[in-house]
Design a protein around this motif. Structure first.
Motif, PDB file in Angstrom:
ATOM      1  N   PRO A 107       0.804  -1.230   0.000  1.00 51.24           N
ATOM      2  CA  PRO A 107       0.000   0.000   0.000  1.00 51.24           C
ATOM      3  C   PRO A 107       0.831   1.272   0.000  1.00 51.24           C
ATOM      4  CG  PRO A 107       0.016  -0.968   2.176  1.00 51.24           C
ATOM      5  CD  PRO A 107       0.717  -1.933   1.284  1.00 51.24           C
ATOM      6  N   GLY A 108       2.126   1.144   0.263  1.00 55.76           N
ATOM      7  CA  GLY A 108       2.987   2.322   0.255  1.00 55.76           C
ATOM      8  C   GLY A 108       3.161   2.937   1.635  1.00 55.76           C
ATOM      9  N   THR A 109       4.271   3.644   1.787  1.00 57.43           N
ATOM     10  CA  THR A 109       4.560   4.428   2.982  1.00 57.43           C
ATOM     11  C   THR A 109       4.704   5.874   2.550  1.00 57.43           C
ATOM     12  OG1 THR A 109       5.687   2.620   4.134  1.00 57.43           O
ATOM     13  CG2 THR A 109       6.235   4.870   4.818  1.00 57.43           C
ATOM     14  N   ARG A 110       3.839   6.716   3.065  1.00 57.77           N
ATOM     15  CA  ARG A 110       3.865   8.135   2.692  1.00 57.77           C
ATOM     16  C   ARG A 110       4.775   8.876   3.657  1.00 57.77           C
ATOM     17  NH1 ARG A 110       0.403  11.310  -0.411  1.00 57.77           N
ATOM     18  NH2 ARG A 110      -0.956   9.501  -0.679  1.00 57.77           N
ATOM     19  N   LEU A 111       5.899   9.363   3.146  1.00 55.24           N
ATOM     20  CA  LEU A 111       6.911  10.029   3.978  1.00 55.24           C
ATOM     21  C   LEU A 111       6.920  11.519   3.680  1.00 55.24           C
ATOM     22  CD1 LEU A 111       9.428  10.135   5.812  1.00 55.24           C
ATOM     23  CD2 LEU A 111      10.791   9.506   3.807  1.00 55.24           C
ATOM     24  N   THR A 112       6.837  12.308   4.749  1.00 56.39           N
ATOM     25  CA  THR A 112       6.980  13.762   4.639  1.00 56.39           C
ATOM     26  C   THR A 112       8.167  14.179   5.484  1.00 56.39           C
ATOM     27  OG1 THR A 112       4.594  14.040   4.364  1.00 56.39           O
ATOM     28  CG2 THR A 112       5.870  15.995   4.979  1.00 56.39           C
TER      29      THR A 112
ATOM     30  N   TYR B  36      -2.050  -0.461 -14.470  1.00 57.71           N
ATOM     31  CA  TYR B  36      -2.403  -0.379 -13.059  1.00 57.71           C
ATOM     32  C   TYR B  36      -3.242   0.876 -12.833  1.00 57.71           C
ATOM     33  CZ  TYR B  36       1.063  -3.926 -11.715  1.00 57.71           C
ATOM     34  OH  TYR B  36       1.766  -5.084 -11.562  1.00 57.71           O
ATOM     35  N   VAL B  37      -4.099   0.831 -11.806  1.00 56.16           N
ATOM     36  CA  VAL B  37      -4.881   1.991 -11.412  1.00 56.16           C
ATOM     37  C   VAL B  37      -4.545   2.345  -9.970  1.00 56.16           C
ATOM     38  CG1 VAL B  37      -6.869   0.573 -10.745  1.00 56.16           C
ATOM     39  CG2 VAL B  37      -7.188   2.993 -11.252  1.00 56.16           C
ATOM     40  N   GLN B  38      -4.490   3.645  -9.721  1.00 55.53           N
ATOM     41  CA  GLN B  38      -4.229   4.123  -8.361  1.00 55.53           C
ATOM     42  C   GLN B  38      -5.305   5.141  -8.013  1.00 55.53           C
ATOM     43  OE1 GLN B  38      -0.563   6.392  -7.689  1.00 55.53           O
ATOM     44  NE2 GLN B  38      -0.279   5.323  -5.753  1.00 55.53           N
ATOM     45  N   TYR B  39      -6.209   4.731  -7.131  1.00 53.61           N
ATOM     46  CA  TYR B  39      -7.239   5.649  -6.674  1.00 53.61           C
ATOM     47  C   TYR B  39      -6.630   6.608  -5.647  1.00 53.61           C
ATOM     48  CZ  TYR B  39     -10.313   2.377  -9.025  1.00 53.61           C
ATOM     49  OH  TYR B  39     -10.896   1.580  -9.977  1.00 53.61           O
ATOM     50  N   PRO B  40      -7.231   7.764  -5.454  1.00 53.82           N
ATOM     51  CA  PRO B  40      -6.652   8.761  -4.549  1.00 53.82           C
ATOM     52  C   PRO B  40      -6.300   8.176  -3.185  1.00 53.82           C
ATOM     53  CG  PRO B  40      -8.485   9.707  -5.765  1.00 53.82           C
ATOM     54  CD  PRO B  40      -8.455   8.246  -6.118  1.00 53.82           C
ATOM     55  N   ASN B  41      -5.060   8.381  -2.788  1.00 50.54           N
ATOM     56  CA  ASN B  41      -4.556   7.951  -1.474  1.00 50.54           C
ATOM     57  C   ASN B  41      -4.620   6.437  -1.276  1.00 50.54           C
ATOM     58  OD1 ASN B  41      -3.995  10.633  -0.555  1.00 50.54           O
ATOM     59  ND2 ASN B  41      -6.196  10.898  -0.322  1.00 50.54           N
ATOM     60  N   GLN B  42      -4.559   5.700  -2.368  1.00 50.55           N
ATOM     61  CA  GLN B  42      -4.550   4.246  -2.259  1.00 50.55           C
ATOM     62  C   GLN B  42      -3.348   3.666  -3.006  1.00 50.55           C
ATOM     63  OE1 GLN B  42      -8.206   2.142  -2.901  1.00 50.55           O
ATOM     64  NE2 GLN B  42      -9.464   3.856  -2.203  1.00 50.55           N
ATOM     65  N   GLY B  43      -3.130   2.368  -2.821  1.00 51.98           N
ATOM     66  CA  GLY B  43      -2.032   1.696  -3.496  1.00 51.98           C
ATOM     67  C   GLY B  43      -2.376   1.325  -4.927  1.00 51.98           C
ATOM     68  N   LEU B  44      -1.455   0.663  -5.591  1.00 53.07           N
ATOM     69  CA  LEU B  44      -1.635   0.249  -6.976  1.00 53.07           C
ATOM     70  C   LEU B  44      -2.478  -1.014  -7.062  1.00 53.07           C
ATOM     71  CD1 LEU B  44       1.929   0.655  -8.468  1.00 53.07           C
ATOM     72  CD2 LEU B  44      -0.083   1.936  -9.102  1.00 53.07           C
ATOM     73  N   GLN B  45      -3.358  -1.028  -8.043  1.00 47.68           N
ATOM     74  CA  GLN B  45      -4.180  -2.210  -8.288  1.00 47.68           C
ATOM     75  C   GLN B  45      -4.030  -2.611  -9.750  1.00 47.68           C
ATOM     76  OE1 GLN B  45      -8.336  -1.557  -7.429  1.00 47.68           O
ATOM     77  NE2 GLN B  45      -8.916  -3.646  -7.902  1.00 47.68           N
ATOM     78  N   LEU B  46      -3.809  -3.884 -10.008  1.00 43.64           N
ATOM     79  CA  LEU B  46      -3.654  -4.348 -11.380  1.00 43.64           C
ATOM     80  C   LEU B  46      -5.016  -4.349 -12.083  1.00 43.64           C
ATOM     81  CD1 LEU B  46      -1.787  -5.599 -13.549  1.00 43.64           C
ATOM     82  CD2 LEU B  46      -2.430  -7.837 -12.623  1.00 43.64           C
ATOM     83  N   LEU B  47      -5.085  -3.675 -13.220  1.00 47.40           N
ATOM     84  CA  LEU B  47      -6.298  -3.642 -14.026  1.00 47.40           C
ATOM     85  C   LEU B  47      -6.328  -4.818 -15.012  1.00 47.40           C
ATOM     86  CD1 LEU B  47      -7.020  -0.027 -15.333  1.00 47.40           C
ATOM     87  CD2 LEU B  47      -8.550  -1.493 -14.022  1.00 47.40           C
TER      88      LEU B  47
END
Lengths: 114, 112
Positions: A107-112, B36-47
Protein backbone atom coordinates in the motif's frame (compact mmCIF):
# COMPACT_ATOMS: atom_id res chain seq x y z
CA UNK A 1 -1.06 -14.05 -5.48
CA UNK A 2 0.75 -12.22 -2.72
CA UNK A 3 -0.46 -9.84 -0.05
CA UNK A 4 2.09 -7.23 0.94
CA UNK A 5 1.98 -5.05 4.03
CA UNK A 6 4.17 -2.09 4.89
CA UNK A 7 4.95 -0.30 8.13
CA UNK A 8 4.62 2.55 8.82
CA UNK A 9 1.83 3.63 6.51
CA UNK A 10 2.91 7.24 6.86
CA UNK A 11 5.37 9.32 8.85
CA UNK A 12 6.52 12.89 9.26
CA UNK A 13 10.23 13.21 9.96
CA UNK A 14 12.77 15.93 10.59
CA UNK A 15 15.57 16.54 8.13
CA UNK A 16 18.80 14.77 8.94
CA UNK A 17 17.09 11.78 10.55
CA UNK A 18 16.59 8.29 9.11
CA UNK A 19 13.48 6.14 8.69
CA UNK A 20 13.29 2.38 8.18
CA UNK A 21 10.32 1.02 6.26
CA UNK A 22 9.34 -2.59 6.73
CA UNK A 23 7.78 -4.81 4.06
CA UNK A 24 6.17 -8.16 4.81
CA UNK A 25 4.91 -10.63 2.18
CA UNK A 26 2.45 -13.38 3.06
CA UNK A 27 4.35 -15.96 0.98
CA UNK A 28 7.96 -16.74 0.15
CA UNK A 29 9.21 -14.75 -2.82
CA UNK A 30 12.55 -14.61 -4.55
CA UNK A 31 12.50 -11.09 -5.91
CA UNK A 32 11.45 -7.97 -4.03
CA UNK A 33 11.63 -4.40 -5.23
CA UNK A 34 11.49 -0.92 -3.75
CA UNK A 35 9.96 1.96 -5.71
CA UNK A 36 9.63 5.67 -5.02
CA UNK A 37 6.69 7.77 -6.14
CA UNK A 38 7.36 11.47 -5.75
CA UNK A 39 4.35 13.82 -5.52
CA UNK A 40 2.44 13.81 -8.79
CA UNK A 41 4.98 11.53 -10.44
CA UNK A 42 5.21 7.95 -11.60
CA UNK A 43 6.95 5.08 -9.87
CA UNK A 44 10.72 4.92 -10.07
CA UNK A 45 12.59 1.75 -9.19
CA UNK A 46 15.10 2.27 -6.38
CA UNK A 47 16.54 -1.24 -6.11
CA UNK A 48 15.96 -4.95 -6.47
CA UNK A 49 16.45 -7.01 -3.31
CA UNK A 50 17.11 -10.73 -3.61
CA UNK A 51 17.51 -12.89 -0.53
CA UNK A 52 21.10 -13.83 0.16
CA UNK A 53 22.72 -11.19 -2.01
CA UNK A 54 23.38 -7.47 -2.05
CA UNK A 55 20.62 -5.27 -3.39
CA UNK A 56 21.02 -3.99 -6.92
CA UNK A 57 20.50 -0.24 -7.16
CA UNK A 58 19.25 1.72 -10.15
CA UNK A 59 21.04 4.71 -11.54
CA UNK A 60 20.70 7.67 -9.21
CA UNK A 61 20.23 5.62 -6.05
CA UNK A 62 23.06 4.55 -3.74
CA UNK A 63 23.36 2.14 -0.85
CA UNK A 64 24.55 4.79 1.61
CA UNK A 65 21.35 6.76 1.13
CA UNK A 66 18.94 3.81 0.77
CA UNK A 67 20.34 0.76 2.58
CA UNK A 68 18.21 -2.34 2.09
CA UNK A 69 18.04 -5.55 4.05
CA UNK A 70 16.57 -8.85 2.88
CA UNK A 71 17.05 -11.32 5.75
CA UNK A 72 14.60 -13.96 4.48
CA UNK A 73 12.14 -14.80 1.70
CA UNK A 74 9.19 -12.88 3.17
CA UNK A 75 10.69 -9.67 4.57
CA UNK A 76 12.67 -6.62 3.51
CA UNK A 77 13.47 -3.19 4.88
CA UNK A 78 14.38 0.07 3.18
CA UNK A 79 16.05 2.84 5.15
CA UNK A 80 15.93 6.42 3.97
CA UNK A 81 19.04 7.97 5.52
CA UNK A 82 19.91 11.56 6.37
CA UNK A 83 16.58 12.73 5.04
CA UNK A 84 15.90 16.02 3.32
CA UNK A 85 12.58 17.49 2.10
CA UNK A 86 13.38 16.14 -1.37
CA UNK A 87 12.93 12.63 0.04
CA UNK A 88 9.24 13.32 0.67
CA UNK A 89 7.57 10.60 -1.39
CA UNK A 90 5.54 7.45 -1.25
CA UNK A 91 7.79 4.41 -0.95
CA UNK A 92 6.33 1.18 -2.29
CA UNK A 93 7.44 -2.37 -1.74
CA UNK A 94 6.80 -4.89 -4.48
CA UNK A 95 7.30 -8.62 -4.89
CA UNK A 96 7.12 -11.08 -7.72
CA UNK A 97 4.98 -14.10 -6.97
CA UNK A 98 2.72 -16.76 -8.40
CA UNK A 99 2.95 -19.05 -11.38
CA UNK A 100 2.97 -16.11 -13.79
CA UNK A 101 5.57 -14.17 -11.82
CA UNK A 102 3.15 -11.29 -11.44
CA UNK A 103 4.39 -8.25 -9.57
CA UNK A 104 2.34 -7.24 -6.52
CA UNK A 105 2.54 -3.99 -4.59
CA UNK A 106 2.19 -2.95 -1.01
CA UNK A 107 0.00 0.00 0.00
CA UNK A 108 2.99 2.32 0.26
CA UNK A 109 4.56 4.43 2.98
CA UNK A 110 3.86 8.13 2.69
CA UNK A 111 6.91 10.03 3.98
CA UNK A 112 6.98 13.76 4.64
CA UNK A 113 10.29 15.36 5.58
CA UNK A 114 10.18 18.79 7.21
CA UNK B 1 16.37 -0.67 -21.24
CA UNK B 2 12.64 -0.70 -21.62
CA UNK B 3 10.67 2.53 -21.52
CA UNK B 4 7.01 3.48 -21.55
CA UNK B 5 5.39 6.64 -22.88
CA UNK B 6 1.95 7.68 -21.78
CA UNK B 7 1.04 10.39 -24.21
CA UNK B 8 -1.60 12.16 -22.13
CA UNK B 9 -0.90 13.39 -18.62
CA UNK B 10 -4.56 14.29 -18.04
CA UNK B 11 -7.76 13.12 -19.69
CA UNK B 12 -11.08 14.72 -18.73
CA UNK B 13 -14.18 12.90 -19.94
CA UNK B 14 -17.90 13.13 -19.26
CA UNK B 15 -19.65 10.34 -17.42
CA UNK B 16 -20.92 7.50 -19.66
CA UNK B 17 -18.63 8.62 -22.51
CA UNK B 18 -15.96 6.28 -23.90
CA UNK B 19 -12.31 6.80 -23.04
CA UNK B 20 -8.95 5.70 -24.41
CA UNK B 21 -5.70 6.13 -22.48
CA UNK B 22 -2.68 5.79 -24.71
CA UNK B 23 0.51 3.88 -23.99
CA UNK B 24 3.52 3.18 -26.19
CA UNK B 25 6.54 1.12 -25.22
CA UNK B 26 10.05 0.72 -26.55
CA UNK B 27 10.40 -2.35 -28.69
CA UNK B 28 11.94 -5.57 -27.46
CA UNK B 29 11.96 -9.19 -28.50
CA UNK B 30 9.17 -10.06 -26.15
CA UNK B 31 7.42 -7.86 -23.64
CA UNK B 32 4.78 -8.17 -21.00
CA UNK B 33 2.46 -5.19 -20.62
CA UNK B 34 0.35 -4.05 -17.72
CA UNK B 35 -2.11 -1.36 -16.70
CA UNK B 36 -2.40 -0.38 -13.06
CA UNK B 37 -4.88 1.99 -11.41
CA UNK B 38 -4.23 4.12 -8.36
CA UNK B 39 -7.24 5.65 -6.67
CA UNK B 40 -6.65 8.76 -4.55
CA UNK B 41 -4.56 7.95 -1.47
CA UNK B 42 -4.55 4.25 -2.26
CA UNK B 43 -2.03 1.70 -3.50
CA UNK B 44 -1.63 0.25 -6.98
CA UNK B 45 -4.18 -2.21 -8.29
CA UNK B 46 -3.65 -4.35 -11.38
CA UNK B 47 -6.30 -3.64 -14.03
CA UNK B 48 -5.15 -6.05 -16.71
CA UNK B 49 -2.08 -7.60 -18.28
CA UNK B 50 -0.87 -8.95 -21.59
CA UNK B 51 1.53 -11.88 -21.37
CA UNK B 52 0.83 -13.75 -24.62
CA UNK B 53 -2.00 -15.03 -26.78
CA UNK B 54 -4.98 -12.90 -27.76
CA UNK B 55 -4.04 -9.28 -28.35
CA UNK B 56 -7.31 -8.03 -26.82
CA UNK B 57 -7.13 -8.27 -23.07
CA UNK B 58 -10.08 -7.74 -20.76
CA UNK B 59 -9.58 -6.55 -17.22
CA UNK B 60 -11.53 -5.54 -14.18
CA UNK B 61 -14.13 -2.76 -14.00
CA UNK B 62 -15.00 -3.03 -17.71
CA UNK B 63 -11.58 -1.98 -18.99
CA UNK B 64 -9.83 -3.62 -21.92
CA UNK B 65 -6.58 -3.05 -23.79
CA UNK B 66 -5.22 -4.09 -27.15
CA UNK B 67 -1.64 -5.11 -27.74
CA UNK B 68 -0.42 -3.83 -31.10
CA UNK B 69 3.06 -5.09 -31.84
CA UNK B 70 3.54 -3.18 -35.10
CA UNK B 71 2.70 0.12 -33.39
CA UNK B 72 4.31 -0.87 -30.07
CA UNK B 73 1.16 0.27 -28.30
CA UNK B 74 -1.06 -0.99 -25.50
CA UNK B 75 -3.92 1.49 -25.27
CA UNK B 76 -6.51 1.16 -22.50
CA UNK B 77 -10.19 1.61 -23.30
CA UNK B 78 -13.55 1.67 -21.62
CA UNK B 79 -16.80 2.14 -23.55
CA UNK B 80 -18.63 4.02 -20.80
CA UNK B 81 -16.91 5.56 -17.78
CA UNK B 82 -18.28 6.18 -14.31
CA UNK B 83 -17.44 8.82 -11.74
CA UNK B 84 -15.75 6.07 -9.72
CA UNK B 85 -13.20 5.57 -12.53
CA UNK B 86 -11.55 8.88 -11.61
CA UNK B 87 -7.99 7.86 -10.76
CA UNK B 88 -4.39 7.76 -11.97
CA UNK B 89 -3.64 5.07 -14.54
CA UNK B 90 -0.16 3.68 -15.10
CA UNK B 91 1.07 1.63 -18.03
CA UNK B 92 4.03 -0.64 -17.28
CA UNK B 93 6.29 -3.00 -19.21
CA UNK B 94 8.74 -5.75 -18.44
CA UNK B 95 10.72 -8.23 -20.48
CA UNK B 96 12.14 -11.45 -19.15
CA UNK B 97 12.97 -11.21 -15.49
CA UNK B 98 13.38 -7.45 -15.33
CA UNK B 99 11.30 -5.41 -12.87
CA UNK B 100 8.36 -3.37 -14.05
CA UNK B 101 9.10 -0.04 -15.69
CA UNK B 102 6.28 2.48 -15.40
CA UNK B 103 5.05 5.32 -17.56
CA UNK B 104 4.45 8.75 -16.05
CA UNK B 105 0.76 8.08 -15.57
CA UNK B 106 -2.49 9.53 -16.93
CA UNK B 107 -4.94 11.22 -14.63
CA UNK B 108 -8.47 10.34 -15.71
CA UNK B 109 -11.10 12.78 -14.47
CA UNK B 110 -14.72 11.80 -15.03
CA UNK B 111 -17.09 14.74 -15.05
CA UNK B 112 -20.74 14.38 -14.05
Amino acid sequence: SAVISQKPSRDICQRGTSLTIQCQVDSQVTMMFWYRQQPGQSLTLIATANQGSEATYESGFVIDKFPISRPNLTFSTLTVSNMSPEDSSIYLCSARAGELNEQFFGPGTRLTVL
Amino acid sequence: AQSVTQLDSQVPVFEEAPVELRCNYSSSVSVYLFWYVQYPNQGLQLLLKYLSGSTLVKGINGFEAEFNKSQTSFHLRKPSVHISDTAEYFCAVKSGNTPLVFGKGTRLSVIA
